[in-house]
Design a protein around this motif. Structure first.
Motif, short mmCIF file in Angstrom:
data_model
loop_
_atom_site.label_atom_id
_atom_site.label_comp_id
_atom_site.label_asym_id
_atom_site.label_seq_id
_atom_site.Cartn_x
_atom_site.Cartn_y
_atom_site.Cartn_z
N VAL A 255 -0.23 -4.07 67.09
CA VAL A 255 -0.40 -3.09 68.16
C VAL A 255 -0.19 -3.82 69.48
O VAL A 255 -0.67 -4.93 69.65
CB VAL A 255 -1.82 -2.50 68.12
CG1 VAL A 255 -2.07 -1.61 69.33
CG2 VAL A 255 -2.02 -1.72 66.84
N LEU B 9 -5.28 3.13 61.07
CA LEU B 9 -6.42 3.17 60.16
C LEU B 9 -6.16 4.21 59.06
O LEU B 9 -6.39 3.95 57.87
CB LEU B 9 -7.70 3.51 60.92
CG LEU B 9 -8.98 3.39 60.11
CD1 LEU B 9 -9.20 1.97 59.65
CD2 LEU B 9 -10.19 3.84 60.94
N TYR C 271 -7.09 -4.99 57.72
CA TYR C 271 -7.10 -4.49 59.09
C TYR C 271 -7.83 -5.51 59.96
O TYR C 271 -9.02 -5.74 59.80
CB TYR C 271 -7.83 -3.14 59.14
CG TYR C 271 -7.70 -2.41 60.45
CD1 TYR C 271 -6.80 -1.38 60.59
CD2 TYR C 271 -8.49 -2.75 61.54
CE1 TYR C 271 -6.67 -0.70 61.80
CE2 TYR C 271 -8.37 -2.09 62.75
CZ TYR C 271 -7.46 -1.06 62.87
OH TYR C 271 -7.34 -0.39 64.06
N SER D 13 -9.12 -6.42 63.57
CA SER D 13 -9.37 -5.80 64.86
C SER D 13 -9.93 -6.82 65.83
O SER D 13 -10.91 -7.50 65.54
CB SER D 13 -10.33 -4.63 64.73
OG SER D 13 -10.54 -4.07 66.00
N ASP E 297 -4.71 -5.49 65.52
CA ASP E 297 -5.02 -4.54 66.60
C ASP E 297 -5.87 -5.25 67.64
O ASP E 297 -7.07 -5.40 67.47
CB ASP E 297 -5.76 -3.34 65.99
CG ASP E 297 -5.94 -2.20 66.98
OD1 ASP E 297 -5.49 -2.34 68.12
OD2 ASP E 297 -6.55 -1.20 66.58
N SER E 298 -5.38 -5.74 68.71
CA SER E 298 -4.00 -5.74 69.15
C SER E 298 -3.53 -7.17 69.41
O SER E 298 -4.35 -8.07 69.48
CB SER E 298 -3.91 -4.96 70.46
OG SER E 298 -4.64 -5.69 71.44
N GLU F 50 -10.43 -5.68 68.97
CA GLU F 50 -10.94 -4.82 70.04
C GLU F 50 -12.24 -4.13 69.66
O GLU F 50 -13.06 -3.87 70.50
CB GLU F 50 -9.89 -3.76 70.37
CG GLU F 50 -8.60 -4.38 70.84
CD GLU F 50 -7.64 -3.38 71.44
OE1 GLU F 50 -7.81 -2.17 71.20
OE2 GLU F 50 -6.71 -3.82 72.13
N GLU F 51 -12.37 -3.81 68.36
CA GLU F 51 -13.56 -3.07 67.95
C GLU F 51 -14.30 -3.86 66.88
O GLU F 51 -13.71 -4.64 66.14
CB GLU F 51 -13.14 -1.71 67.39
CG GLU F 51 -12.62 -0.79 68.46
CD GLU F 51 -11.75 0.32 67.90
OE1 GLU F 51 -12.12 1.48 68.08
OE2 GLU F 51 -10.73 0.02 67.27
N ILE G 294 -15.30 0.55 63.62
CA ILE G 294 -14.19 1.00 62.77
C ILE G 294 -14.72 1.82 61.60
O ILE G 294 -14.15 2.84 61.23
CB ILE G 294 -13.36 -0.20 62.28
CG1 ILE G 294 -12.77 -0.94 63.48
CG2 ILE G 294 -12.25 0.25 61.34
CD1 ILE G 294 -12.18 -2.26 63.14
N LYS H 4 -3.13 4.90 68.57
CA LYS H 4 -2.55 3.82 67.78
C LYS H 4 -3.50 3.37 66.67
O LYS H 4 -3.12 3.29 65.50
CB LYS H 4 -2.22 2.62 68.68
CG LYS H 4 -1.26 2.93 69.79
CD LYS H 4 -0.96 1.72 70.65
CE LYS H 4 -2.14 1.20 71.45
NZ LYS H 4 -2.61 2.10 72.51
N SER H 5 -4.75 3.09 67.06
CA SER H 5 -5.71 2.61 66.06
C SER H 5 -5.98 3.69 65.02
O SER H 5 -6.13 3.39 63.84
CB SER H 5 -7.01 2.21 66.73
OG SER H 5 -6.78 1.29 67.76
N THR H 6 -6.04 4.94 65.46
CA THR H 6 -6.30 6.04 64.54
C THR H 6 -5.20 6.14 63.49
O THR H 6 -5.47 6.21 62.29
CB THR H 6 -6.40 7.37 65.33
OG1 THR H 6 -7.37 7.22 66.34
CG2 THR H 6 -6.76 8.52 64.43
#
Ligand code: TYD
Ligand code: MG
Length: 461
Positions: free
Chosen positions: A218, A108, A122, A124, A177-178, A126-127, A132, A103-105
């Protein structure tokens, strides 16, 4: 120390909308159990759904000019396809799937393309930014300002700050995300809780409608494969997409489940490579396993996914059962349908499986939900039982009814043409799907009933 006034929390029933000041197991208004969810009390002036549809005077339908929604491309062809042609300004897309499926790929890659022409953000939760950036570098997406990869990045989980950033930067597309990692100050519950997910999704939807920013969220999925969080999530957003596919194979499918701006059941096909996800433009033969010789228990089905036909191999294994309750197991096909089809096979074609285990698999991790797979399932089972391969070059499709009749499937012509294009030579299909004009290189056998289908296969051997 003065503390900012916290909004008052209320408990709202997810069934009837009844409200209570305290949580109780049963809703006092409608009597439903376990339906009360924590929500914030809203002043009437700031009603959160106000912006979903702007208030306007009542008009007659005939007077309203129907205008086509403007769309812009995501920069990834197969992603555009599932979305029904691209993103819509102010549209909200929810994309779900197993962890690590891509999903993230995908987002992005897509956002980096979009950022060439429009401001994109974007977010994020999570990351970190560094993670990223590392991924973007691996994907070859980092570029100079104005080129690919010139997108704004925000590592943040607080909704209010995200909202402020969107208000300030006014991106045309924003990825969250997410949604399960985002939390709102207004609620006391933890990120990922039903109340938080619901509130954040509703707020983000409101922001999208107000600012015209297309928002892609996401969503995590539960063990059962549906989106984690409240059911209302799917109702709030405009489009719901799911990532499917076997994480062991490199193929990934993105399917549209709901789409206010396009057709559902449209399928995007990707391959995961070391350079990220690559669209597969002609996926029709992807789900056939390569056999040197024909093998027993394998039947090729032409299924229709959205606007294009797809050839999928259905495999069956029938083996003597050593337990009183024989096993019926289906992977990628419907289990209940299998039991039903076995009953039809016994009753109308006289072939019994009551002392046999039956295993069924759709090759390549694809999920087939359409009843047009019935005939292929029965032929594969029959072939495995007799340990005799089906004739070489055979394809089939068609629904089997409880009375043993074979019903037509939609868009039969397209399916036949695709099979002929890929070099298949015999088609066993429902009578009502028989083409009026012969198709080059394809012998068509049209059948009406399941027993007839089985006889005709025997004739071919
Ligand atoms: P990811 O996109 O982070 O999945 P999600 O956001 O859905 O949890 O990760 C996808 C997986 O794909 C990850 O396990 C690593 C792999 N991958 C590749 O094979 N090639 C690549 O170029 C990238 C970026 C990831
Ligand atoms: Mg991810």
């Amino acid at each position: 120390m003065a503390k900012a006034a916290k909004a008052k929390t209320l408990y709202t029933c997810s069934e009837c909308g009844g409200q209570a000041p305290k949580w109780t197991g049963q809703c006092a208004a409608c009597g439903a159990w376990n339906t009360l969810l924590e929500t914030v009390e809203q002043a009437p002036s700031a009603h959160r759904f106000q912006a979903l549809a702007k208030s306007s005077p009542v008009r007659r339908l005939a007077e309203i000019e129907a205008s086509d929604v403007p769309r812009f491309t995501t920069g990834v062809g197969e992603f555009d396809r599932v979305l029904g042609g691209g993103l819509v300004p102010g549209g909200v897309v929810l994309i779900g799937g197993d962890p690590g499926i891509g999903k993230s790929t995908l987002l992005l890659q897509s956002l980096a393309e979009i950022a060439r022409e429009r401001p994109a953000l974007y977010v994020s939760g999570e990351e970190s930014g560094a993670q990223i950036a590392l991924r973007a570098q691996r994907l070859g997406l980092v570029g100079e300002p104005g080129a690919v990869g010139d997108l704004a990045l925000l590592a943040e989980i607080q909704l209010e700050k995200i909202q402020a950033t969107i208000d300030e930067h006014r991106p045309e597309v924003a990825v969250i995300d997410s949604i399960q990692t985002i939390y709102s100050e207004a609620l006391t519950s933890a990120p990922g809780s039903v109340a938080q997910v619901r509130e954040c999704a509703a707020q983000l939807t409101r922001i999208a409608k107000q600012t015209g920013t297309a928002i892609i969220m996401v969503g995590h999925v539960t063990k059962e494969g549906s989106l984690a969080g409240p059911r209302v999530l799917e109702h709030i957003v405009d489009t719901v997409l799911y990532f499917e596919g076997d994480t062991h194979s490199s193929f990934r499918l993105v399917r549209a489940f709901k789409n206010r701006f396009g057709a559902v059941n449209e399928l995007g096909v990707f391959a995961m490579t070391e350079k990220g996800l690559r669209g597969v433009a002609n996926p029709s033969a992807l789900f056939l396993s390569q056999h040197e010789q024909s093998v027993a228990g394998s039947c090729v089905l032409v299924t229709q996914e959205g606007s294009r036909p797809l050839l999928v191999e259905v495999q069956a294994l029938v083996d003597t059962a050593h337990v009183p309750n024989p096993r019926r197991l289906a992977v990628g096909l419907e289990q209940n349908r299998l039991a039903l089809l076995l009953a039809v096979l016994h009753r109308h074609a006289g072939i019994a499986c009551f002392d046999q285990d039956v295993f069924l698999n759709a090759v390549g991790g694809v999920k087939i939900t359409e009843p047009a797979a019935d005939l292929a399932v029965l032929l594969a089972i029959h072939s495995s039982m007799r340990n005799k391969p089906l004739p070489k070059g055979l394809i089939t499709f068609g629904e089997v009814g409880l009375a043993g009749e074979i019903r037509p499937s939609p868009r039969g012509q397209d399916r036949l043409k695709e099979a002929a294009k890929l070099g298949f030579s015999v088609a066993l299909i429902p009578k009502a799907n028989a083409p009026k004009q012969a198709i080059d290189g394809l012998k068509v056998i049209a059948v009406d009933r399941i027993e007839e289908a089985i006889d005709r296969v025997r004739d071919l051997e």
